[in-house]
Scaffold this motif. Structure first.
Motif, PDB file in Angstrom:
ATOM      1  N   LYS A  46     -21.893  69.426 133.446  1.00 33.24           N
ATOM      2  CA  LYS A  46     -21.626  70.834 133.766  1.00 33.24           C
ATOM      3  C   LYS A  46     -22.298  71.815 132.793  1.00 33.24           C
ATOM      4  O   LYS A  46     -22.651  72.915 133.167  1.00 33.24           O
ATOM      5  CB  LYS A  46     -20.119  71.104 133.805  1.00 33.24           C
ATOM      6  CG  LYS A  46     -19.460  71.390 132.491  1.00 33.24           C
ATOM      7  CD  LYS A  46     -18.069  71.972 132.679  1.00 33.24           C
ATOM      8  CE  LYS A  46     -17.377  72.025 131.345  1.00 33.24           C
ATOM      9  NZ  LYS A  46     -16.597  73.197 131.096  1.00 33.24           N
ATOM     10  N   ALA A  47     -22.456  71.413 131.540  1.00 34.51           N
ATOM     11  CA  ALA A  47     -23.121  72.297 130.574  1.00 34.51           C
ATOM     12  C   ALA A  47     -24.400  71.582 130.129  1.00 34.51           C
ATOM     13  O   ALA A  47     -25.304  71.391 130.922  1.00 34.51           O
ATOM     14  CB  ALA A  47     -22.177  72.596 129.427  1.00 34.51           C
ATOM     15  N   ASP A  48     -24.461  71.172 128.861  1.00 30.05           N
ATOM     16  CA  ASP A  48     -25.627  70.411 128.426  1.00 30.05           C
ATOM     17  C   ASP A  48     -25.176  69.023 127.992  1.00 30.05           C
ATOM     18  O   ASP A  48     -24.010  68.821 127.637  1.00 30.05           O
ATOM     19  CB  ASP A  48     -26.324  71.123 127.264  1.00 30.05           C
ATOM     20  CG  ASP A  48     -27.642  70.459 126.887  1.00 30.05           C
ATOM     21  OD1 ASP A  48     -28.266  69.827 127.774  1.00 30.05           O
ATOM     22  OD2 ASP A  48     -28.045  70.546 125.705  1.00 30.05           O
ATOM     23  N   TYR A  49     -26.095  68.082 127.991  1.00 30.42           N
ATOM     24  CA  TYR A  49     -25.789  66.739 127.500  1.00 30.42           C
ATOM     25  C   TYR A  49     -25.260  66.851 126.063  1.00 30.42           C
ATOM     26  O   TYR A  49     -25.827  67.565 125.228  1.00 30.42           O
ATOM     27  CB  TYR A  49     -27.048  65.850 127.533  1.00 30.42           C
ATOM     28  CG  TYR A  49     -27.694  65.817 128.901  1.00 30.42           C
ATOM     29  CD1 TYR A  49     -26.989  65.328 130.003  1.00 30.42           C
ATOM     30  CD2 TYR A  49     -28.980  66.301 129.112  1.00 30.42           C
ATOM     31  CE1 TYR A  49     -27.562  65.325 131.273  1.00 30.42           C
ATOM     32  CE2 TYR A  49     -29.559  66.291 130.369  1.00 30.42           C
ATOM     33  CZ  TYR A  49     -28.834  65.807 131.448  1.00 30.42           C
ATOM     34  OH  TYR A  49     -29.401  65.812 132.703  1.00 30.42           O
ATOM     35  N   CYS A  50     -24.160  66.162 125.806  1.00 26.83           N
ATOM     36  CA  CYS A  50     -23.548  66.129 124.470  1.00 26.83           C
ATOM     37  C   CYS A  50     -23.103  67.502 123.977  1.00 26.83           C
ATOM     38  O   CYS A  50     -23.123  67.771 122.769  1.00 26.83           O
ATOM     39  CB  CYS A  50     -24.475  65.481 123.442  1.00 26.83           C
ATOM     40  SG  CYS A  50     -24.708  63.745 123.792  1.00 26.83           S
ATOM     41  N   SER A  51     -22.710  68.374 124.881  1.00 24.05           N
ATOM     42  CA  SER A  51     -22.178  69.657 124.427  1.00 24.05           C
ATOM     43  C   SER A  51     -20.665  69.585 124.245  1.00 24.05           C
ATOM     44  O   SER A  51     -20.046  70.529 123.763  1.00 24.05           O
ATOM     45  CB  SER A  51     -22.531  70.767 125.426  1.00 24.05           C
ATOM     46  OG  SER A  51     -22.061  70.425 126.714  1.00 24.05           O
ATOM     47  N   GLY A  52     -20.036  68.459 124.603  1.00 21.35           N
ATOM     48  CA  GLY A  52     -18.600  68.279 124.371  1.00 21.35           C
ATOM     49  C   GLY A  52     -18.369  67.508 123.086  1.00 21.35           C
ATOM     50  O   GLY A  52     -19.039  67.757 122.064  1.00 21.35           O
ATOM     51  N   ALA A  53     -17.434  66.552 123.116  1.00 16.23           N
ATOM     52  CA  ALA A  53     -17.095  65.790 121.906  1.00 16.23           C
ATOM     53  C   ALA A  53     -18.307  65.071 121.329  1.00 16.23           C
ATOM     54  O   ALA A  53     -18.413  64.901 120.108  1.00 16.23           O
ATOM     55  CB  ALA A  53     -16.007  64.774 122.242  1.00 16.23           C
ATOM     56  N   SER A  54     -19.240  64.682 122.201  1.00 13.27           N
ATOM     57  CA  SER A  54     -20.354  63.850 121.735  1.00 13.27           C
ATOM     58  C   SER A  54     -21.359  64.597 120.866  1.00 13.27           C
ATOM     59  O   SER A  54     -22.279  63.983 120.316  1.00 13.27           O
ATOM     60  CB  SER A  54     -21.060  63.206 122.930  1.00 13.27           C
ATOM     61  OG  SER A  54     -20.128  62.465 123.678  1.00 13.27           O
ATOM     62  N   GLY A  55     -21.185  65.917 120.739  1.00 17.39           N
ATOM     63  CA  GLY A  55     -21.988  66.659 119.774  1.00 17.39           C
ATOM     64  C   GLY A  55     -21.114  67.182 118.650  1.00 17.39           C
ATOM     65  O   GLY A  55     -21.591  67.931 117.796  1.00 17.39           O
ATOM     66  N   ALA A  56     -19.840  66.808 118.644  1.00 20.10           N
ATOM     67  CA  ALA A  56     -18.910  67.408 117.669  1.00 20.10           C
ATOM     68  C   ALA A  56     -18.214  66.351 116.819  1.00 20.10           C
ATOM     69  O   ALA A  56     -17.222  66.628 116.176  1.00 20.10           O
ATOM     70  CB  ALA A  56     -17.854  68.234 118.410  1.00 20.10           C
ATOM     71  N   LEU A  57     -18.770  65.138 116.809  1.00 20.66           N
ATOM     72  CA  LEU A  57     -18.098  64.067 116.068  1.00 20.66           C
ATOM     73  C   LEU A  57     -18.362  64.183 114.567  1.00 20.66           C
ATOM     74  O   LEU A  57     -19.226  64.937 114.131  1.00 20.66           O
ATOM     75  CB  LEU A  57     -18.552  62.700 116.583  1.00 20.66           C
ATOM     76  CG  LEU A  57     -20.005  62.314 116.401  1.00 20.66           C
ATOM     77  CD1 LEU A  57     -20.126  60.805 116.323  1.00 20.66           C
ATOM     78  CD2 LEU A  57     -20.825  62.814 117.575  1.00 20.66           C
ATOM     79  N   SER A  58     -17.631  63.374 113.814  1.00 18.90           N
ATOM     80  CA  SER A  58     -17.836  63.341 112.354  1.00 18.90           C
ATOM     81  C   SER A  58     -19.117  62.602 111.982  1.00 18.90           C
ATOM     82  O   SER A  58     -19.436  62.466 110.808  1.00 18.90           O
ATOM     83  CB  SER A  58     -16.659  62.657 111.661  1.00 18.90           C
ATOM     84  OG  SER A  58     -15.449  63.296 111.969  1.00 18.90           O
ATOM     85  N   ARG A  59     -19.816  62.105 112.966  1.00 17.97           N
ATOM     86  CA  ARG A  59     -21.098  61.414 112.793  1.00 17.97           C
ATOM     87  C   ARG A  59     -20.942  60.114 112.004  1.00 17.97           C
ATOM     88  O   ARG A  59     -21.850  59.658 111.325  1.00 17.97           O
ATOM     89  CB  ARG A  59     -22.139  62.357 112.174  1.00 17.97           C
ATOM     90  CG  ARG A  59     -22.379  63.493 113.153  1.00 17.97           C
ATOM     91  CD  ARG A  59     -23.284  64.597 112.798  1.00 17.97           C
ATOM     92  NE  ARG A  59     -23.204  65.507 113.946  1.00 17.97           N
ATOM     93  CZ  ARG A  59     -24.211  65.876 114.717  1.00 17.97           C
ATOM     94  NH1 ARG A  59     -25.416  65.504 114.437  1.00 17.97           N
ATOM     95  NH2 ARG A  59     -24.023  66.654 115.765  1.00 17.97           N
ATOM     96  N   MET A  60     -19.727  59.541 112.096  1.00 15.29           N
ATOM     97  CA  MET A  60     -19.503  58.227 111.494  1.00 15.29           C
ATOM     98  C   MET A  60     -19.629  57.162 112.588  1.00 15.29           C
ATOM     99  O   MET A  60     -19.129  57.341 113.694  1.00 15.29           O
ATOM    100  CB  MET A  60     -18.089  58.139 110.931  1.00 15.29           C
ATOM    101  CG  MET A  60     -17.864  58.982 109.695  1.00 15.29           C
ATOM    102  SD  MET A  60     -16.106  59.333 109.504  1.00 15.29           S
ATOM    103  CE  MET A  60     -15.452  57.703 109.261  1.00 15.29           C
ATOM    104  N   VAL A  61     -20.301  56.073 112.240  1.00 18.10           N
ATOM    105  CA  VAL A  61     -20.378  54.926 113.138  1.00 18.10           C
ATOM    106  C   VAL A  61     -19.574  53.860 112.404  1.00 18.10           C
ATOM    107  O   VAL A  61     -20.034  53.281 111.427  1.00 18.10           O
ATOM    108  CB  VAL A  61     -21.836  54.513 113.359  1.00 18.10           C
ATOM    109  CG1 VAL A  61     -21.927  53.307 114.277  1.00 18.10           C
ATOM    110  CG2 VAL A  61     -22.612  55.686 113.949  1.00 18.10           C
ATOM    111  N   HIS A  62     -18.350  53.672 112.838  1.00 17.04           N
ATOM    112  CA  HIS A  62     -17.405  52.966 111.958  1.00 17.04           C
ATOM    113  C   HIS A  62     -16.400  52.114 112.719  1.00 17.04           C
ATOM    114  O   HIS A  62     -16.168  52.308 113.915  1.00 17.04           O
ATOM    115  CB  HIS A  62     -16.670  53.983 111.086  1.00 17.04           C
ATOM    116  CG  HIS A  62     -15.817  54.957 111.850  1.00 17.04           C
ATOM    117  ND1 HIS A  62     -14.677  55.514 111.324  1.00 17.04           N
ATOM    118  CD2 HIS A  62     -15.928  55.464 113.100  1.00 17.04           C
ATOM    119  CE1 HIS A  62     -14.132  56.322 112.218  1.00 17.04           C
ATOM    120  NE2 HIS A  62     -14.857  56.308 113.295  1.00 17.04           N
ATOM    121  N   GLY A  63     -15.799  51.191 111.965  1.00 17.80           N
ATOM    122  CA  GLY A  63     -14.757  50.358 112.562  1.00 17.80           C
ATOM    123  C   GLY A  63     -13.475  51.138 112.744  1.00 17.80           C
ATOM    124  O   GLY A  63     -12.689  50.874 113.654  1.00 17.80           O
TER     125      GLY A  63
END
Ligand SMILES: Cc1cc2nc3c(=O)[nH]c(=O)nc-3n(C[C@H](O)[C@H](O)[C@H](O)COP(=O)(O)OP(=O)(O)OC[C@H]3O[C@@H](n4cnc5c(N)ncnc54)[C@H](O)[C@@H]3O)c2cc1C
Length: 560
Positions: A46-63
């Protein structure tokens, strides 16, 4: 493919097997899985790719160390596996992250942790050395046999002081373990989207899906066109919007989501940057909430909050959230003072957590699952999920969809490199030197392109050229992104296709030069361009704490 081409192709294929609604990381992952396995699939965002949570994460790739306290062992094990796969499959964007937990007590948190695990307490208590040791031992056990990253180590008071001289003197010890971080989550998603499109899928942004009469339609918010669509199956991957989407497409479903909002700050403070010694500090504030601070592309990323919210469109990183985050940061680094103009960007998003009655937001399960709502068409809802587990979650949704469609899986993505992670050099230095001498570009420029595009820099470098006048980017580079990556707004370009906004490199001049390129590519009138400029400045002021005046100060000779 231009927007026009995509819409023409969509009109020619009005009955795809699957329509994925939502272009966050999970929708894109499901789209890629389906397309790579030969399914006729369309994605609409509806808006842009990754304009929701997927652009607002803490940018950790973690367990998810702290999910162990909630007994989510399966999730942690799966997340650690996906983390290690990403380190191998996306080495251009996912990097190891040494992480230190300062420890202020020995036994604290043990009793409350055990009670919470048994479901007898809802309190969030402070965590002591024994609890942290237990968690890190489990973490190491879950990854034994692969060992992509080093095991944990404890440091006493003096060792901690040596490593982090600016840390609160009350820390009696610390523990260091390893996780990972992602530099450009939005670009990684775009790369996966491109792979799905190359395999035959179609994807359109700025196109909400709505019910129209007895069917569905993609409503093009750029040109006001409507594209009717009759899929055999819908995948609702709209994260925090899942319930709203079900309502707007006429699907009768129970409440599935209970999102919480989280905000982050990007801080440009050299003392804080130095104090982190290249690591993430994973600390708890006085209410027991875990917060993080780590070096991010030359600045420091600090977060986050965790507040229940009903309307995901209302998620805003407010001044109050900023105060909360700074107050918790001062607990670990009491002598470091952050000035207001050192906050160069702030952002917020909504965690798509399953609907839950938990009194403490940290206790809401972080796991993911799919639920099918039968109807015409049936709607498969992707509920929950972390960014880290997007691949396994997308694979789960795709497997369920393919089982219904009678399609057999032919590609397993677990071992598949993503985008510029393919042929990524083990040792970047000679690769950079060789490409620099072949293209005549400076090594620093080639190294920057390798960071941004991974091994794809080899084909892009010559085309992008040597100049880097627009916040480290050449006009050719930005024009390429506009032409090839469905850029329709300044925010698409400056917040998501590039890291110009998040790294604090936005200024009025950068905005205006980018607007000239976008405007020329789309053939906009002066009025249309001026409206886009106003709308972007408004977004920066309301969502990211950046006024036109502050942007002008970064560029002293321009006027707001
Ligand atoms: C503050 C915060 C910190 C986090 N930190 C981490 C972390 O460090 N590591 C980690 O692994 N995970 C983290 N997460 C979790 C992770 O970001 C999310 O789980 C993940 O991004 C969810 O992706 P998604 O695709 O399901 O949802 P989203 O990214 O929200 O995507 C949903 C999309 O659907 C679109 N949409 C809505 N309605 C419609 C419609 N009608 N038609 C078409 N499109 C529609 C929206 O515009 C949106 O783009 C964090 C989340 C938050 C909020």
């Amino acid at each position: 493919m231009t927007r026009e081409d995509i819409i023409e192709r969509l009109k020619a294929r009005p009955e795809p097997a699957v329509l994925v609604i939502g272009g966050g990381i999970n929708g894109i992952s499901a789209f890629r899985e389906l397309a790579l396995n030969g399914v006729d699939v369309v994605l609409a965002e509806k808006a842009d790719y990754c304009s929701g949570a997927s652009g607002a994460l803490s940018r950790m790739v973690h367990g998810g160390l702290r999910y162990l306290e909630n007994g989510e062992f399966k999730l942690v094990r799966e997340s650690l596996l996906e983390r290690d796969l990403l380190l191998a499959n996306a080495p251009h964007y996912v990097h190891p992250l040494p992480t230190t937990v300062p420890i202020f007590g020995v036994f604290s948190g043990l009793a409350s942790g055990a009670l919470r695990f048994l479901g007898l307490s809802r309190r969030q208590g402070r965590r002591g050395a024994v609890l942290i040791k237990l968690g890190l031992t489990l973490y190491d056990l879950f990854t034994a046999g692969r060992r992509a990253l080093p095991t944990h180590a404890f440091h006493g008071r003096s060792g901690t002081r040596r490593l982090f001289p600016a840390l609160n003197l009350g820390a009696r010890a610390s523990a260091t373990y390893h996780d990972a971080w992602v530099s450009r989550p939005e670009r990684l998603a775009l790369e996966m989207l491109a792979e799905g499109v190359a395999a035959g899928g179609l994807a359109l942004n700025h196109a909400p899906v709505i019910r129209a009469g007895s069917g569905l339609e993609l409503s093009d918010s750029v040109d006001g066109r409507a594209v009717p669509i009759r899929p055999r199956l819908v995948i609702n991957a709209t994260g925090g919007w899942i319930d709203l989407t079900n309502a707007s497409i006429g699907t009768r479903a129970p409440r599935l989501i209970g999102g919480t909002m989280g905000s982050h700050l990007i801080v440009d403070n050299p003392a804080l940057y130095r104090a982190l010694s290249g690591q993430m500090i994973y600390y708890e504030n006085e209410d027991g909430r875990i917060c993080i601070a780590f070096p991010y592309l030359g600045k420091v990323l600090v977060g986050s909050t965790d507040v229940r919210i009903d309307d995901p469109d209302a998620a805003v990183a407010s001044a109050a959230e900023q105060d909360y985050i700074l107050a918790s940061l001062s607990l670990v680094f009491p002598d470091i003072v952050i000035a207001p103009d050192e906050i160069v960007f702030r952002f917020a998003g909504v965690r798509p957590l399953p609907a839950s009655a938990a009194a403490v937001t940290g206790r809401i399960p972080r796991d993911h699952f799919c639920e099918v709502i039968e109807g015409t068409p049936p709607v498969l809802c992707m509920i929950g999920g972390k960014w880290t587990t997007f691949r396994s979650f997308g694979a789960l949704a795709a497997d369920m969809a393919m089982a219904r469609l009678g399609v057999a899986r032919r590609i397993d993505t677990a071992g598949l490199a993503i985008g510029g992670g393919r042929d990524y050099p083990g040792d970047p230095a000679p690769w950079v030197a060789e490409l620099a001498s072949r293209t005549g570009l400076a090594e620093t420029r080639v190294a920057a392109l390798l960071e941004r595009y991974g091994a794809r820099a080899a084909e892009l470098a010559q085309h992008f050229g040597p100049d880097a006048a627009i916040a480290g980017h050449s006009a050719a580079e930005l024009a390429y992104l506009i032409a090839n990556e469905q850029v329709e707004t300044l925010a698409d370009l400056l917040v998501r296709r590039t890291t110009i906004a998040i790294t604090g490199e936005l200024s009025l001049r950068v905005i205006d030069r980018s607007l000239d390129l976008l405007s020329a590519a789309r053939g906009w009138t002066a009025e249309r361009a001026a409206a886009e400029r106003r709308s972007f400045l408004d977004l920066l002021a309301t969502r990211h704490g950046l006024s036109a005046e502050s942007l002008a100060r970064r560029d002293p000779r321009t006027q707001p």
